[in-house]
Design an enzyme around this catalytic site. Sequence first.
Site, short mmCIF file in Angstrom:
data_model
loop_
_atom_site.label_atom_id
_atom_site.label_comp_id
_atom_site.label_asym_id
_atom_site.label_seq_id
_atom_site.Cartn_x
_atom_site.Cartn_y
_atom_site.Cartn_z
N GLN A 284 50.91 -68.34 -9.40
CA GLN A 284 49.66 -68.57 -8.68
C GLN A 284 49.24 -70.04 -8.83
O GLN A 284 49.59 -70.70 -9.80
CB GLN A 284 48.54 -67.66 -9.23
CG GLN A 284 48.84 -66.19 -9.10
CD GLN A 284 49.59 -65.63 -10.29
OE1 GLN A 284 50.27 -66.33 -11.03
NE2 GLN A 284 49.48 -64.32 -10.48
N VAL A 285 48.49 -70.52 -7.88
CA VAL A 285 48.08 -71.93 -7.85
C VAL A 285 47.47 -72.36 -9.18
O VAL A 285 47.79 -73.45 -9.69
CB VAL A 285 47.08 -72.18 -6.69
CG1 VAL A 285 46.52 -73.59 -6.74
CG2 VAL A 285 47.74 -71.91 -5.35
#
Length: 182
Positions: free
Chosen positions: A74-75
């Site tokens: 995830q970012v």
Amino acid sequence: MGLFTWLWDWLLYLFWSTEMDVTIVGLQNAGKTSLVRVLAGQDFTLDSIPTVAFNKREVKKGHVSIRCWDLGGQVKFRNMWERYCRDVNAIIFVVDAADRDAIVVAKDELHSLLGHETLEGIPLLVLANKSDVSGKMSVDEVIEGLELKRVVHREISCYGVSAKEETNLEAVLQWLVARSGK
């Protein structure tokens, strides 16, 4: 014969065992955790929960013990990738070969990661996961989409794999073991 094999394996492990570290990165839902589970000898499962920060798992192949650092995709976790990729024997970048829309983001994240001086020269293994899905990208399409030919000063290999079908996982382990002494 079983006792001799066990004794031989034990002696190999005791006197000639090798340890190595690899870091596995890639965008969320690429199948990194499923891949590591299967490499470690566990069953494939569709209901993996997203990795939060990282997981560490050990995979054994012959006399080589491979510590796998499976990082969240995830970012919010991508900024820690570089830290966990330092001083490893290899970096594994996993791509969801069935998600054509994500290849541009994957390319940007990969090149951003490889741009760090601290990671210079570390071998890179790109795995186009989910090769069992129809309509998936070929290995050549993944190589082109990630612009791997722009990457210099490091060894790069790319395989199509399927954690679900266990396709090419033996080749992945052999590739890693071959780099265990570097």
